[in-house]
Design a protein around this motif. Structure first.
Motif, PDB file in Angstrom:
ATOM      1  N   UNK A  37       0.893  -1.153   0.000  1.00  0.00           N
ATOM      2  CA  UNK A  37       0.000   0.000   0.000  1.00  0.00           C
ATOM      3  C   UNK A  37       0.932   1.203   0.000  1.00  0.00           C
ATOM      4  N   UNK A  38       0.919   1.931  -1.087  1.00  0.00           N
ATOM      5  CA  UNK A  38       1.896   2.997  -1.310  1.00  0.00           C
ATOM      6  C   UNK A  38       1.192   4.345  -1.281  1.00  0.00           C
ATOM      7  N   UNK A  39       1.654   5.227  -0.414  1.00  0.00           N
ATOM      8  CA  UNK A  39       1.083   6.556  -0.333  1.00  0.00           C
ATOM      9  C   UNK A  39       1.742   7.512  -1.305  1.00  0.00           C
ATOM     10  N   UNK A  40       0.915   8.259  -2.010  1.00  0.00           N
ATOM     11  CA  UNK A  40       1.400   9.283  -2.936  1.00  0.00           C
ATOM     12  C   UNK A  40       0.992  10.608  -2.323  1.00  0.00           C
ATOM     13  N   UNK A  41       1.955  11.296  -1.746  1.00  0.00           N
ATOM     14  CA  UNK A  41       1.674  12.367  -0.810  1.00  0.00           C
ATOM     15  C   UNK A  41       2.213  13.705  -1.285  1.00  0.00           C
ATOM     16  N   UNK A  42       1.418  14.733  -1.060  1.00  0.00           N
ATOM     17  CA  UNK A  42       1.858  16.080  -1.376  1.00  0.00           C
ATOM     18  C   UNK A  42       0.728  17.048  -1.122  1.00  0.00           C
ATOM     19  N   UNK A 201      -0.940   5.751   8.784  1.00  0.00           N
ATOM     20  CA  UNK A 201      -1.574   4.593   9.405  1.00  0.00           C
ATOM     21  C   UNK A 201      -1.703   3.406   8.469  1.00  0.00           C
ATOM     22  N   UNK A 202      -1.961   3.655   7.185  1.00  0.00           N
ATOM     23  CA  UNK A 202      -2.336   2.554   6.303  1.00  0.00           C
ATOM     24  C   UNK A 202      -1.234   2.121   5.345  1.00  0.00           C
ATOM     25  N   UNK A 203      -0.271   2.991   5.060  1.00  0.00           N
ATOM     26  CA  UNK A 203       0.679   2.705   3.984  1.00  0.00           C
ATOM     27  C   UNK A 203       1.959   2.027   4.465  1.00  0.00           C
ATOM     28  N   UNK A 204       2.539   1.224   3.567  1.00  0.00           N
ATOM     29  CA  UNK A 204       3.829   0.584   3.821  1.00  0.00           C
ATOM     30  C   UNK A 204       4.977   1.492   3.397  1.00  0.00           C
ATOM     31  N   UNK A 205       4.770   2.218   2.309  1.00  0.00           N
ATOM     32  CA  UNK A 205       5.797   3.094   1.758  1.00  0.00           C
ATOM     33  C   UNK A 205       5.122   4.353   1.238  1.00  0.00           C
ATOM     34  N   UNK A 213       7.699  17.578  -8.300  1.00  0.00           N
ATOM     35  CA  UNK A 213       8.925  16.795  -8.222  1.00  0.00           C
ATOM     36  C   UNK A 213       8.915  15.861  -7.030  1.00  0.00           C
ATOM     37  N   UNK A 214       9.522  14.696  -7.180  1.00  0.00           N
ATOM     38  CA  UNK A 214       9.701  13.788  -6.060  1.00  0.00           C
ATOM     39  C   UNK A 214      10.772  14.354  -5.136  1.00  0.00           C
ATOM     40  N   UNK A 215      10.426  14.485  -3.851  1.00  0.00           N
ATOM     41  CA  UNK A 215      11.407  14.988  -2.886  1.00  0.00           C
ATOM     42  C   UNK A 215      11.867  13.902  -1.920  1.00  0.00           C
ATOM     43  N   UNK A 216      11.100  12.830  -1.778  1.00  0.00           N
ATOM     44  CA  UNK A 216      11.531  11.720  -0.928  1.00  0.00           C
ATOM     45  C   UNK A 216      10.675  10.506  -1.217  1.00  0.00           C
ATOM     46  N   UNK A 217      11.229   9.326  -0.993  1.00  0.00           N
ATOM     47  CA  UNK A 217      10.484   8.085  -1.176  1.00  0.00           C
ATOM     48  C   UNK A 217      11.110   6.999  -0.325  1.00  0.00           C
ATOM     49  N   UNK A 218      10.290   6.136   0.224  1.00  0.00           N
ATOM     50  CA  UNK A 218      10.796   5.034   1.021  1.00  0.00           C
ATOM     51  C   UNK A 218       9.755   4.524   1.987  1.00  0.00           C
ATOM     52  N   UNK A 219      10.118   3.542   2.823  1.00  0.00           N
ATOM     53  CA  UNK A 219       9.200   3.044   3.842  1.00  0.00           C
ATOM     54  C   UNK A 219       8.746   4.174   4.766  1.00  0.00           C
ATOM     55  N   UNK A 220       7.497   4.108   5.195  1.00  0.00           N
ATOM     56  CA  UNK A 220       6.955   5.159   6.048  1.00  0.00           C
ATOM     57  C   UNK A 220       7.798   5.320   7.308  1.00  0.00           C
TER      58      UNK A 220
END
Length: 322
Positions: A37-42, A201-205, A213-220
């Motif tokens: 479950x991957x969060x796409x956050x911004x 709460x719900x996401x793995x990464x 632009x992507x500023x960070x990515x990885x496990x929560x």
């Protein structure tokens, strides 16, 4: 194992009213592993919806590469379409159709067995309202219907844009359980949201974007670690007095509404002991590192964690449309 979703250097520009092109997506990268479950956050306006629309073939990219289950899209979109279910932005339905009829038409158009309609209605908690007209549905019920439509194909990749929109707290919890159950089947879920607490709460990464632009990515857990500087929330009676005691004992303390925050704390029990000596009893002592803190640390030049990051030195300064 082939990633469920890969985006490399995605670019999308719009022509402004003044004739100057503006980048909604500026070489954005994203990698989603299968079964996550991957969060796409911004924040709003950061480019999340533009990214999803481009990925699903609703917008044409101006540069970069996208792959779903290893297949390049949009060139091979038809080959992966049956493995993807998605809702992007606010769902729109015909108000004079029932919930069941709406899903029946979508199932027929997509070649989905009719039996799936009852299954997804039950999954989203609409079974008892399936024969009601959609115009009588609340915002939360329409959102449930949208998620049901995305689940019809039992997709290997489920993409949901703000899935908790309009849901009450009980509905949010049910949605969380539904998504976790889908991922537990070995399927992949991507959630686009600006609600950081729910993502945590719900996401793995997570993939965090700002200004396209992507500023960070990885496990929560690793993203949260960026903001974890040993800060603890302390609830205690006589806040001002407690703050003075802790400060005199050498702690860095700040008042934050109805509680204190003690910073750079190596041993949390020290707070309880120090205040207890003065007959002040701690009612709450908890770490305060949250995804909000991590987001600010990442985008504001704070401490960096071990997760993958992108060089932001040539960011554009203007806000871009989503």
């Amino acid at each position: 194992m082939t990633p469920a979703l890969e985006i490399d250097g995605l670019v999308k520009t719009y022509q402004s009213v003044f004739g100057k092109p503006r980048a909604a997506l500026d070489r954005l990268d994203m990698l989603v592993e299968p079964g996550q479950i991957h969060g796409f956050l911004g924040p709003n306006g950061s480019g999340k919806s533009t990214t999803l629309k481009t990925l699903l073939g609703l917008l044409r990219a101006d540069g970069g590469q996208m792959r779903i289950f290893g297949e390049p899209v949009p060139r091979m979109q038809a080959e992966v379409a049956d493995r993807v279910g998605a809702i992007v932005e606010a769902p729109a339905f015909f108000g004079n159709l029932t919930g069941y009829k709406t899903l029946s038409l979508l199932a027929k158009a997509g070649g989905v067995p009719k039996q799936r309609i009852g299954v997804v209605l039950d999954q989203v908690g609409l079974s008892d309202r399936s024969e009601d007209m959609v115009r009588s549905y609340s915002l939360g019920m329409r959102q449930r219907l949208a998620v049901a439509s995305a689940l019809l194909k039992n997709p290997d990749l489920l993409i949901l844009d703000e899935p908790n929109n309009g849901l009450d707290p009980a509905g949010v919890r049910e949605m969380r359980d539904l998504l976790r159950g889908h991922a537990d089947q070995g399927k992949t879920v991507v959630i686009s949201s600006h609600i950081l607490a729910e993502i945590a709460q719900v996401c793995d990464a997570v993939t965090i974007i700002s200004r396209g632009r992507t500023v960070a990515a990885g496990p929560v857990s690793e993203v949260l670690a960026v903001a974890d500087k040993g800060s603890y929330r302390v609830r205690v009676d006589e806040l001002q007095h407690a703050a003075e005691i802790l400060a005199e004992a050498g702690a860095e303390v700040s008042l934050a509404g109805d509680h204190l925050v003690v910073h750079d704390l190596a041993e949390p029990a020290w707070v309880s002991y120090t205040l207890g000596v003065h007959n002040l009893w701690v009612r709450e002592l908890a770490p305060v590192a949250q995804l909000e803190d991590a987001f600010l640390a990442i985008t504001g030049g704070g401490p960096r964690g071990s997760f993958r990051q992108v060089d932001n030195s040539d960011w554009q300064t203007e806000e871009h449309p989503a």
